[in-house]
Design an enzyme around this catalytic site. Sequence first.
Site, PDB file in Angstrom:
ATOM      1  CG  ASP A   1      -1.955  -1.112   1.166  1.00  0.00           C
ATOM      2  OD1 ASP A   1      -2.189  -1.631   0.060  1.00  0.00           O
ATOM      3  OD2 ASP A   1      -2.511  -1.456   2.222  1.00  0.00           O
ATOM      4  N   GLY A   2       2.062   1.176   0.543  1.00  0.00           N
ATOM      5  CA  GLY A   2       2.940   2.338   0.598  1.00  0.00           C
ATOM      6  C   GLY A   2       3.332   2.851  -0.777  1.00  0.00           C
TER       7      GLY A   2
ATOM      8  CG  ASP B   1      -1.504   8.957  23.447  1.00  0.00           C
ATOM      9  OD1 ASP B   1      -1.188   9.667  24.420  1.00  0.00           O
ATOM     10  OD2 ASP B   1      -1.401   7.725  23.439  1.00  0.00           O
TER      11      ASP B   1
ATOM     12  CG  ASN C   1      -3.928   6.022   3.892  1.00  0.00           C
ATOM     13  OD1 ASN C   1      -4.883   5.780   3.171  1.00  0.00           O
ATOM     14  ND2 ASN C   1      -3.072   5.090   4.276  1.00  0.00           N
TER      15      ASN C   1
END
Length: 439
Positions: free
Chosen positions: A184-185, A309, A279
């Site tokens: 996917d990268g 966070d 994304n």
Amino acid sequence: MENSEETSWTSKSETCTEPLSHCCSACDSREPHIPGKAFRKPKTRSMSTSAVPSCAEFRRTQSLHGPSPVTTFGPKACMLKNPKAVMHIQDPASQRLTWNKPPKSVLVIKKIQDVSLLQPFKELCIFLTEQKKMIVYVERKVLEDPAIANDESFVAVKKNFCTFREDFDDISNRVDFIICLGGDGTLLYASSLFQESVPPVMAFHLGSLGFLTPFNFDTYQSQVTQVIEGNAAIILRSRLKVKVVKDNREKSKTKEKNLIITNGDAESSRKTMQYQVLNEVVVDRGPSSYLSNVDLFLDGHLITTVQGDGVIVSTPTGSTAYAVAAGASMIHPNVPAILITPICPHSLSFRPIVVPAGVELKITLSREARNNAWVSFDGRKRQEIGHGDSITITTSCFPVPSICFRDPVNDWFESLAQCLHWNVRKKQRHLSSEEEEEF
């Protein structure tokens, strides 16, 4: 981006540049009702510039902000034409790829330093150059891999390549479509290379997860041939346009990509960086042990302060990435939306939310924050955010047209089942006749 049955990707037309219309044409052309005379059927228009012949022809929505392509409601009410529409919802069955002219050039993106991809990369490049007579673009650092550079049998093929370097060479108007080899990268990387119009992307599953890479390389010749002939379905994956405005408190010697130095006395100490994100945008607390404390604005109004966070702002495509790991819902890429997902919020009632794709989000560091925040874009370009800095996020006018293996719906559910094992459980057995009598 268009209302036609087939979608062309050789032009850069945008719907967001339409002139403002203060009322729909149906209001001006409608005649007053006379008793005893039948009503004339009102004209209807979609949010685009082309006229809509009949609302019955649309099986699904066409505009960004509503569930109907009709902009007239009843005998007198109408909706203002939207000058800032950035995308249209189409029937997935009508999202087909077509070419104004036969494609001549292709960009091949290969995952760097992956030995298992060397042979598929060579086979694909030889097929494209020798059999399909295509102009092949390859990133220079791919050919610098020792396994490729020292391969004497591949020397003749490499001479026909056109090479480029990221951040230095602009190939946006040279490539007709893209082929990705990896996980996917590679698709995320392909998206980052094009800050405006993106050529159609064909992604082969040669990585670890493969949620965005539906094609199997075993039959690449027939599949690539179908794409070149224009026989393929596509899915429009919306992107986020992100603008980061930072105070020049410290003069940095590093050159940022897409750096814009603003002019004027009030803005002379600020710099702006722009990104296209497929994304998600992640704002987190970084190395600090304190909770992050950032303010979240929607269309200029403060909606909440994120204490935890961090926060994830993602596209529907990114809903199945970091967002779903943080507890968000999975959304089909055809849905025009932006997801806001808190990361470990210090509040039991802070749940992920989905907002319309047309809104503008802004994230700033709260005044009470004990530490700075950090931001990253699709896992890259990570940088620190301090007081006086801001992150503005809107839906981009330039989606990523991803070529489907079957169609937008089946490919997505196939990925949910194969990659995320969605709703996988042991089947419940049926009851026998004796067991049924006991109940």
